[in-house]
Design a protein around this motif. Structure first.
Motif, mmCIF file in Angstrom:
data_model
loop_
_atom_site.group_PDB
_atom_site.id
_atom_site.type_symbol
_atom_site.label_atom_id
_atom_site.label_comp_id
_atom_site.label_asym_id
_atom_site.label_seq_id
_atom_site.Cartn_x
_atom_site.Cartn_y
_atom_site.Cartn_z
ATOM 1 N N HIS A 250 0.843 -1.338 -0.037
ATOM 2 C CA HIS A 250 0.002 0.062 0.050
ATOM 3 C C HIS A 250 0.919 1.161 -0.069
ATOM 4 C CE1 HIS A 250 -4.018 -1.959 1.492
ATOM 5 N NE2 HIS A 250 -3.217 -2.920 0.831
ATOM 6 N N ASP A 251 1.660 1.188 -0.862
ATOM 7 C CA ASP A 251 2.856 2.301 -1.004
ATOM 8 C C ASP A 251 2.251 3.589 -1.688
ATOM 9 O OD1 ASP A 251 5.121 3.578 -0.296
ATOM 10 O OD2 ASP A 251 6.483 2.213 -1.251
ATOM 11 N N LEU A 252 2.629 4.639 -1.243
ATOM 12 C CA LEU A 252 2.627 5.885 -1.956
ATOM 13 C C LEU A 252 3.472 6.021 -2.934
ATOM 14 C CD1 LEU A 252 2.574 8.392 1.125
ATOM 15 C CD2 LEU A 252 0.513 7.801 -0.467
ATOM 16 N N LEU A 253 2.986 6.761 -4.305
ATOM 17 C CA LEU A 253 3.835 6.731 -5.338
ATOM 18 C C LEU A 253 5.115 7.107 -5.261
ATOM 19 C CD1 LEU A 253 1.008 7.553 -8.106
ATOM 20 C CD2 LEU A 253 2.276 5.517 -7.636
ATOM 21 N N PRO A 254 5.564 8.064 -4.372
ATOM 22 C CA PRO A 254 6.763 8.711 -4.068
ATOM 23 C C PRO A 254 7.828 7.378 -3.803
ATOM 24 C CG PRO A 254 5.534 10.176 -3.204
ATOM 25 C CD PRO A 254 4.611 9.165 -3.636
ATOM 26 N N PHE B 23 -5.264 9.915 -1.145
ATOM 27 C CA PHE B 23 -5.419 10.017 0.352
ATOM 28 C C PHE B 23 -5.340 11.524 0.780
ATOM 29 C CE2 PHE B 23 -4.525 5.792 0.675
ATOM 30 C CZ PHE B 23 -5.149 5.338 1.483
ATOM 31 N N SER B 24 -5.777 12.076 1.721
ATOM 32 C CA SER B 24 -5.644 13.468 2.181
ATOM 33 C C SER B 24 -5.681 13.285 3.482
ATOM 34 C CB SER B 24 -6.644 14.340 1.502
ATOM 35 O OG SER B 24 -7.994 14.229 2.020
ATOM 36 N N PRO B 25 -5.320 14.255 4.503
ATOM 37 C CA PRO B 25 -5.519 14.264 5.864
ATOM 38 C C PRO B 25 -6.981 14.152 6.121
ATOM 39 C CG PRO B 25 -3.771 15.822 5.376
ATOM 40 C CD PRO B 25 -4.269 15.456 4.173
ATOM 41 N N GLU B 26 -7.616 14.846 5.652
ATOM 42 C CA GLU B 26 -9.059 14.833 5.805
ATOM 43 C C GLU B 26 -9.706 13.359 5.510
ATOM 44 O OE1 GLU B 26 -7.649 18.464 5.120
ATOM 45 O OE2 GLU B 26 -7.634 16.971 3.552
ATOM 46 N N LEU B 27 -9.437 12.820 4.468
ATOM 47 C CA LEU B 27 -9.905 11.711 4.163
ATOM 48 C C LEU B 27 -9.596 10.802 5.314
ATOM 49 C CD1 LEU B 27 -9.702 11.654 0.569
ATOM 50 C CD2 LEU B 27 -11.875 11.751 1.453
ATOM 51 N N ARG C 33 4.049 17.439 4.129
ATOM 52 C CA ARG C 33 3.448 16.483 5.089
ATOM 53 C C ARG C 33 3.182 15.120 4.855
ATOM 54 N NH1 ARG C 33 -0.474 16.816 8.973
ATOM 55 N NH2 ARG C 33 -1.870 14.957 9.211
ATOM 56 N N GLY C 34 3.217 14.691 3.590
ATOM 57 C CA GLY C 34 3.143 13.504 2.982
ATOM 58 C C GLY C 34 4.418 12.505 3.463
ATOM 59 N N TRP C 35 5.539 13.178 3.477
ATOM 60 C CA TRP C 35 6.747 12.595 3.840
ATOM 61 C C TRP C 35 6.828 12.115 5.368
ATOM 62 C CZ3 TRP C 35 10.768 10.062 2.376
ATOM 63 C CH2 TRP C 35 11.910 9.907 3.246
ATOM 64 N N THR C 36 6.081 13.268 6.185
ATOM 65 C CA THR C 36 6.368 13.050 7.211
ATOM 66 C C THR C 36 5.051 12.150 8.027
ATOM 67 O OG1 THR C 36 7.120 15.391 8.010
ATOM 68 C CG2 THR C 36 5.924 14.201 9.737
ATOM 69 N N HIS C 37 3.773 12.332 7.698
ATOM 70 C CA HIS C 37 2.589 11.426 8.071
ATOM 71 C C HIS C 37 2.168 10.310 7.044
ATOM 72 C CE1 HIS C 37 2.074 14.495 11.120
ATOM 73 N NE2 HIS C 37 2.438 15.425 10.225
#
Length: 126
Positions: free
Chosen positions: A21-25, A65-69, A98-102
């Protein structure tokens, strides 16, 4: 779906990252470890095309994904058209601050339930 050994390097990388479930980066980081970021970005259409192919086969799904979702406990499944547009944007392949940290912001890939099923016509499918 292809059997092991028939998949391209890009497909193998995408399938492994989708199982995590990895993010594209993160996918970009894992792909072509012999290249620096600039070299990877210049070859990005190859990876994007492989991902679209896996989506077309129904074995991988892309989720935004977003923090709100994440707080709401949900995500947005990207249509193929929206995914193609997102993949064409180099920013999609890089972490936001934010994506890097969270790790709660961006596009991630996951294997679908179909990917876990054995191919039709095999003994395991019966």
């Amino acid at each position: 779906m292809r059997t092991p050994g028939e998949s391209s390097h890009e497909e193998e990388c995408l399938l492994l990252n989708a199982s995590e479930h990895d993010l594209l980066p993160g996918v970009l980081y894992d792909w072509r470890t012999d290249l620096e970021l600039e070299g990877k970005l210049s070859r990005l259409p190859l990876l994007a095309d492989a991902l679209l192919g896996l989506v077309d086969q129904g074995v991988v799904e892309a989720r935004r994904f977003s923090p709100e979702l994440v707080v709401a406990g949900t995500f947005e499944v990207l249509s193929r058209e929206d995914l193609a547009e997102a993949l064409a944007d180099p920013a999609t392949w890089q972490y936001t601050a934010r994506g890097w940290t969270h790790r709660d912001e961006g596009v991630c890939i996951v294997r679908t339930a179909q990917a876990a099923r054995p191919p039709i016509g095999t003994a395991d499918a019966l």
